[in-house]
Design an enzyme around this catalytic site. Structure first.
Site, PDB file in Angstrom:
ATOM      1  N   ALA A  15       0.839  -1.202   0.000  1.00 10.30           N
ATOM      2  CA  ALA A  15       0.000   0.000   0.000  1.00 10.30           C
ATOM      3  C   ALA A  15       0.875   1.254   0.000  1.00 10.30           C
ATOM      4  O   ALA A  15       0.638   2.192  -0.777  1.00 10.30           O
ATOM      5  CB  ALA A  15      -0.931  -0.007   1.212  1.00 10.30           C
ATOM      6  N   HIS A 242      -5.708 -18.224   9.235  1.00 12.03           N
ATOM      7  CA  HIS A 242      -5.484 -18.905   7.955  1.00 12.03           C
ATOM      8  C   HIS A 242      -5.393 -20.397   8.244  1.00 12.03           C
ATOM      9  O   HIS A 242      -4.700 -20.813   9.163  1.00 12.03           O
ATOM     10  CB  HIS A 242      -4.190 -18.399   7.311  1.00 12.03           C
ATOM     11  CG  HIS A 242      -4.028 -18.839   5.889  1.00 12.03           C
ATOM     12  ND1 HIS A 242      -3.781 -20.143   5.552  1.00 12.03           N
ATOM     13  CD2 HIS A 242      -4.113 -18.155   4.727  1.00 12.03           C
ATOM     14  CE1 HIS A 242      -3.704 -20.235   4.221  1.00 12.03           C
ATOM     15  NE2 HIS A 242      -3.909 -19.039   3.702  1.00 12.03           N
ATOM     16  N   GLU A 255      -2.621 -20.791  -0.459  1.00 13.21           N
ATOM     17  CA  GLU A 255      -3.901 -21.284  -0.944  1.00 13.21           C
ATOM     18  C   GLU A 255      -3.794 -21.732  -2.406  1.00 13.21           C
ATOM     19  O   GLU A 255      -4.627 -22.503  -2.883  1.00 13.21           O
ATOM     20  CB  GLU A 255      -4.902 -20.131  -0.836  1.00 13.21           C
ATOM     21  CG  GLU A 255      -6.288 -20.547  -0.521  1.00 13.21           C
ATOM     22  CD  GLU A 255      -7.081 -19.388   0.084  1.00 13.21           C
ATOM     23  OE1 GLU A 255      -6.509 -18.578   0.843  1.00 13.21           O
ATOM     24  OE2 GLU A 255      -8.265 -19.317  -0.222  1.00 13.21           O
ATOM     25  N   ARG A 258      -3.789 -25.518  -2.873  1.00 12.73           N
ATOM     26  CA  ARG A 258      -5.128 -26.106  -2.984  1.00 12.73           C
ATOM     27  C   ARG A 258      -5.780 -25.689  -4.304  1.00 12.73           C
ATOM     28  O   ARG A 258      -6.437 -26.489  -4.959  1.00 12.73           O
ATOM     29  CB  ARG A 258      -6.007 -25.667  -1.796  1.00 12.73           C
ATOM     30  CG  ARG A 258      -5.830 -26.525  -0.563  1.00 12.73           C
ATOM     31  CD  ARG A 258      -6.572 -25.940   0.631  1.00 12.73           C
ATOM     32  NE  ARG A 258      -5.877 -24.761   1.146  1.00 12.73           N
ATOM     33  CZ  ARG A 258      -6.474 -23.714   1.705  1.00 12.73           C
ATOM     34  NH1 ARG A 258      -7.777 -23.670   1.834  1.00 12.73           N
ATOM     35  NH2 ARG A 258      -5.762 -22.698   2.147  1.00 12.73           N
ATOM     36  N   ARG A 279     -11.574 -19.200   4.268  1.00 15.19           N
ATOM     37  CA  ARG A 279     -10.568 -19.491   5.286  1.00 15.19           C
ATOM     38  C   ARG A 279     -11.164 -19.743   6.667  1.00 15.19           C
ATOM     39  O   ARG A 279     -10.695 -20.621   7.396  1.00 15.19           O
ATOM     40  CB  ARG A 279      -9.587 -18.313   5.366  1.00 15.19           C
ATOM     41  CG  ARG A 279      -8.758 -18.235   4.123  1.00 15.19           C
ATOM     42  CD  ARG A 279      -7.939 -16.979   4.076  1.00 15.19           C
ATOM     43  NE  ARG A 279      -7.015 -17.054   2.950  1.00 15.19           N
ATOM     44  CZ  ARG A 279      -6.158 -16.104   2.627  1.00 15.19           C
ATOM     45  NH1 ARG A 279      -6.104 -14.992   3.346  1.00 15.19           N
ATOM     46  NH2 ARG A 279      -5.359 -16.249   1.610  1.00 15.19           N
ATOM     47  N   HIS A 382      -3.694 -14.516  10.821  1.00 20.53           N
ATOM     48  CA  HIS A 382      -3.206 -14.130   9.505  1.00 20.53           C
ATOM     49  C   HIS A 382      -3.533 -12.708   9.076  1.00 20.53           C
ATOM     50  O   HIS A 382      -2.731 -12.054   8.422  1.00 20.53           O
ATOM     51  CB  HIS A 382      -3.770 -15.107   8.479  1.00 20.53           C
ATOM     52  CG  HIS A 382      -3.236 -14.912   7.108  1.00 20.53           C
ATOM     53  ND1 HIS A 382      -1.876 -14.904   6.847  1.00 20.53           N
ATOM     54  CD2 HIS A 382      -3.836 -14.696   5.918  1.00 20.53           C
ATOM     55  CE1 HIS A 382      -1.690 -14.713   5.536  1.00 20.53           C
ATOM     56  NE2 HIS A 382      -2.863 -14.565   4.966  1.00 20.53           N
ATOM     57  N   HIS A 383      -4.706 -12.232   9.402  1.00 23.57           N
ATOM     58  CA  HIS A 383      -5.093 -10.919   8.864  1.00 23.57           C
ATOM     59  C   HIS A 383      -6.069 -10.260   9.822  1.00 23.57           C
ATOM     60  O   HIS A 383      -6.967 -10.910  10.352  1.00 23.57           O
ATOM     61  CB  HIS A 383      -5.761 -11.103   7.489  1.00 23.57           C
ATOM     62  CG  HIS A 383      -6.002  -9.830   6.746  1.00 23.57           C
ATOM     63  ND1 HIS A 383      -5.120  -9.313   5.823  1.00 23.57           N
ATOM     64  CD2 HIS A 383      -7.032  -8.947   6.804  1.00 23.57           C
ATOM     65  CE1 HIS A 383      -5.585  -8.192   5.329  1.00 23.57           C
ATOM     66  NE2 HIS A 383      -6.752  -7.941   5.910  1.00 23.57           N
ATOM     67  N   ARG A 422     -11.621 -12.020   5.171  1.00 26.75           N
ATOM     68  CA  ARG A 422     -11.023 -11.583   3.907  1.00 26.75           C
ATOM     69  C   ARG A 422     -10.778 -12.777   2.999  1.00 26.75           C
ATOM     70  O   ARG A 422     -10.233 -13.786   3.411  1.00 26.75           O
ATOM     71  CB  ARG A 422      -9.705 -10.865   4.150  1.00 26.75           C
ATOM     72  CG  ARG A 422      -9.049 -10.459   2.844  1.00 26.75           C
ATOM     73  CD  ARG A 422      -7.745  -9.756   3.080  1.00 26.75           C
ATOM     74  NE  ARG A 422      -6.740 -10.591   3.695  1.00 26.75           N
ATOM     75  CZ  ARG A 422      -6.024 -11.517   3.059  1.00 26.75           C
ATOM     76  NH1 ARG A 422      -6.223 -11.760   1.776  1.00 26.75           N
ATOM     77  NH2 ARG A 422      -5.116 -12.224   3.704  1.00 26.75           N
ATOM     78  N   GLY A 425      -6.403 -13.311  -1.874  1.00 26.07           N
ATOM     79  CA  GLY A 425      -6.244 -12.526  -3.103  1.00 26.07           C
ATOM     80  C   GLY A 425      -6.863 -11.141  -3.027  1.00 26.07           C
ATOM     81  O   GLY A 425      -6.616 -10.285  -3.868  1.00 26.07           O
ATOM     82  N   ALA A 427      -6.394  -9.051  -0.376  1.00 26.36           N
ATOM     83  CA  ALA A 427      -5.535  -8.092   0.335  1.00 26.36           C
ATOM     84  C   ALA A 427      -4.581  -7.415  -0.644  1.00 26.36           C
ATOM     85  O   ALA A 427      -4.381  -6.196  -0.586  1.00 26.36           O
ATOM     86  CB  ALA A 427      -4.743  -8.777   1.444  1.00 26.36           C
TER      87      ALA A 427
HETATM   88  P1  ADP Z   1      -0.035  -3.331   3.654  1.00 21.39           P
HETATM   89  O1  ADP Z   1      -0.236  -4.724   3.160  1.00 21.39           O
HETATM   90  O2  ADP Z   1      -1.271  -2.690   4.148  1.00 21.39           O
HETATM   91  O3  ADP Z   1       0.757  -2.497   2.714  1.00 21.39           O
HETATM   92  P2  ADP Z   1       2.297  -4.193   5.160  1.00 21.39           P
HETATM   93  O4  ADP Z   1       2.270  -4.985   6.413  1.00 21.39           O
HETATM   94  O5  ADP Z   1       2.734  -4.858   3.928  1.00 21.39           O
HETATM   95  O6  ADP Z   1       0.851  -3.514   4.990  1.00 21.39           O
HETATM   96  O7  ADP Z   1       3.248  -2.943   5.364  1.00 21.39           O
HETATM   97  C1  ADP Z   1       3.146  -2.081   6.476  1.00 21.39           C
HETATM   98  C2  ADP Z   1       4.520  -1.548   6.816  1.00 21.39           C
HETATM   99  O8  ADP Z   1       4.413  -0.437   7.716  1.00 21.39           O
HETATM  100  C3  ADP Z   1       5.418  -2.565   7.504  1.00 21.39           C
HETATM  101  O9  ADP Z   1       6.628  -2.706   6.773  1.00 21.39           O
HETATM  102  C4  ADP Z   1       5.655  -1.970   8.901  1.00 21.39           C
HETATM  103  O10 ADP Z   1       6.926  -2.285   9.414  1.00 21.39           O
HETATM  104  C5  ADP Z   1       5.501  -0.477   8.647  1.00 21.39           C
HETATM  105  N1  ADP Z   1       5.129   0.316   9.824  1.00 21.39           N
HETATM  106  C6  ADP Z   1       4.180   0.033  10.757  1.00 21.39           C
HETATM  107  N2  ADP Z   1       4.098   1.003  11.687  1.00 21.39           N
HETATM  108  C7  ADP Z   1       5.014   1.958  11.369  1.00 21.39           C
HETATM  109  C8  ADP Z   1       5.418   3.215  11.938  1.00 21.39           C
HETATM  110  N3  ADP Z   1       4.846   3.731  13.049  1.00 21.39           N
HETATM  111  N4  ADP Z   1       6.413   3.907  11.322  1.00 21.39           N
HETATM  112  C9  ADP Z   1       6.991   3.429  10.193  1.00 21.39           C
HETATM  113  N5  ADP Z   1       6.654   2.253   9.615  1.00 21.39           N
HETATM  114  C10 ADP Z   1       5.680   1.520  10.168  1.00 21.39           C
END
Ligand code: ADP
Length: 448
Positions: A15, A242, A255, A258, A279, A382-383, A422, A425, A427
């Site tokens: 994201a 999961h 997944e 499967r 799930r 998992h989520h 969720r 696929g 996420a």
């Molecule tokens: P998404 O799938 O929503 O993109 P991810 O788990 O892949 O979420 O990525 C979120 C990232 O944000 C992780 O790498 C995590 O370490 C980072 N993160 C979480 N909190 C903070 C924060 N306070 N400051 C900086 N980075 C952060």
């Protein structure tokens, strides 16, 4: 030192990276802040793919699909708890998001299916590799090409909020220094809280003691930061387990195994459920078994088509044997029961009807080509479907559903899109769809 950026992106998962690239491409100056020493968050661990309906890649393969059906199946899978406006936006923008990636050299043109989806709409790399690593390396390539600033080992410890709007963020750097960055737009892309067991247990006492598939950074700190500036939250107790997690390593067994034709078998040697159900339902059935674990069983045909399988073999998670009898013996299963299970299942594949559990998807190939493989699995956290509230423009909403000016959020930190469960696929689709949208909104605000 005083720093200033049009947009600060917090988190370097899918994201955050998608948001940063989009904001940059609309002319904004962008800083990405990541608390961990490495880029990619939990996204880098994503395995199955990215769901989207009515895409160019589906058309090329002759797959008939509709956004309406994608909407309905996601809503059903989410126990009808999904926020309808967010889910509409999600389904509508999904094909564009697939193209957004393709124009940036990230091709998800291999297609499979996941539990709860009746149509092949899970887009993944054609060579069968896991989607997460491929996606993150492609996004990082794009970030580097644009010279977007990235600070690793740096966490956002505060969002500065004055006169009713975001004014900046405070960072704690690698050297433990506090740095203030001025910005009018913060995109929170900090992921979920599956790796924060006390937070998980606070909302779901029944999940005490469960392993998690998530990376260490998934601690939910971003939710707390946004709550401090008034953000509302939704569905915090909706936490997904999961069904297929190897318990010694917490390794998630994709997944897509499967989806490629694998079956689930109990210690007794019997199938016990439709492997391609959602799930939550598959997990519940495994927990209901006397041993509370099961085996995912697949043959050489499935292994050869899925790179993840080789990774599991290399990691030592797989028990393999030349014949079903030998496999049953090694696993301590009753040989005859296991042989009957395979024969019966292969009969269902031949007539394309599962008399026992009604599996309709990925009933594609008999389990009959040696060597035969098995991985012992049980559910893991998992989520986290819950998170902060946003509107369809990714603007963070306060508890009265009013926009908090300058605060945007995308990805797992957000609640509502996936309702009570969720779909696999969804996420990866979520992070690209809402990540790019957040980047766009933040860049527009910078121009005001
Ligand atoms: P998404 O799938 O929503 O993109 P991810 O788990 O892949 O979420 O990525 C979120 C990232 O944000 C992780 O790498 C995590 O370490 C980072 N993160 C979480 N909190 C903070 C924060 N306070 N400051 C900086 N980075 C952060």
């Amino acid at each position: 030192e005083a720093k200033q950026f049009d947009v600060v992106v917090v988190g370097s998962g899918g994201a955050g990276l998608a948001a940063a690239i989009q904001a940059h491409d609309e002319g904004a100056s962008v800083l990405i802040v990541e608390k961990m020493p490495t880029i990619g968050g939990n996204t880098i661990k994503a395995s199955a793919g990215m769901n989207a309906a009515e895409t160019r890649f589906q058309r090329v393969q002759g797959i008939q699909d509709s956004k309406e059906l994608f909407y309905r199946e996601s809503l059903k899978g989410g126990h009808n708890k999904n926020n309808p406006e967010l889910l509409r936006r999600f389904v509508e923008n999904a094909p564009e998001a697939i193209e957004w990636l393709a124009t940036r050299g990230i091709m998800l043109n291999g297609i499979t299916t996941t539990g709860g989806m009746s149509i092949e709409r899970t887009h993944r790399p054609k060579d069968g590799s896991a989607v997460g690593g491929y996606l993150i390396s492609g996004l990082v390539r794009n970030v580097n090409k644009r010279n977007i600033d990235v600070m690793l080992d740096t966490s956002v410890s505060d969002i500065i909020f004055e006169d009713g709007e975001v004014k900046g963020v405070r960072l704690t750097t690698e050297e433990n220094e506090t740095v203030t960055v001025s910005t009018r737009s913060v995109i929170m892309a900090t992921g979920g809280f599956s790796a924060n067991s006390s937070m998980v247990v606070k909302y779901r006492p029944d999940l005490d003691g469960f392993v998690t598939t998530n990376h260490k950074g998934a601690t939910g700190g971003g939710i707390a930061l946004l709550e401090r500036i008034g953000a509302g939250t939704v569905d915090m107790g909706e936490i997904q387990i999961h069904p297929t997690v190897e318990q010694n390593t917490s390794y998630l067994i994709s997944e897509s195994i499967r989806g490629g034709g694998a079956i689930l078998v109990s210690q007794k040697g019997s199938r016990f459920f439709n492997e391609m159900e959602t799930r939550d339902k598959v997990s519940a059935q495994i927990i209901a078994l006397p041993e509370k674990y099961a085996y995912i069983v697949f043959d050489e045909h499935v292994r050869a088509k899925n790179k993840a399988a080789d990774e599991y073999i290399a990691k030592g998670l797989v028990t393999s044997a030349s014949s079903p009898e030998a496999l049953a013996k090694t696993l301590g299963m009753d040989e005859n029961t296991f042989l009957d299970t395979l024969e019966r299942y292969n009969g269902f594949v031949a007539k394309q009807h599962d008399d026992d559990f009604g599996r309709t998807t990925a009933l594609r190939a008999p389990v009959n080509e040696g060597p035969f493989h098995a991985i012992r699995i049980a559910p893991g956290v998992h989520h986290t479907m819950g998170g902060v509230t946003i509107n369809t423009q990714t603007c963070v909403l306060n508890s009265d559903k009013q926009v908090i000016p300058g605060a945007f959020a995308a990805g797992e930190v957000v609640g509502g899109i996936h309702g009570g469960n969720r779909i696999g696929g969804n996420a990866v689709a979520d992070i690209i769809i809402f990540g790019t949208l957040a980047g766009h909104q933040a860049a527009m605000r910078a121009k005001q």
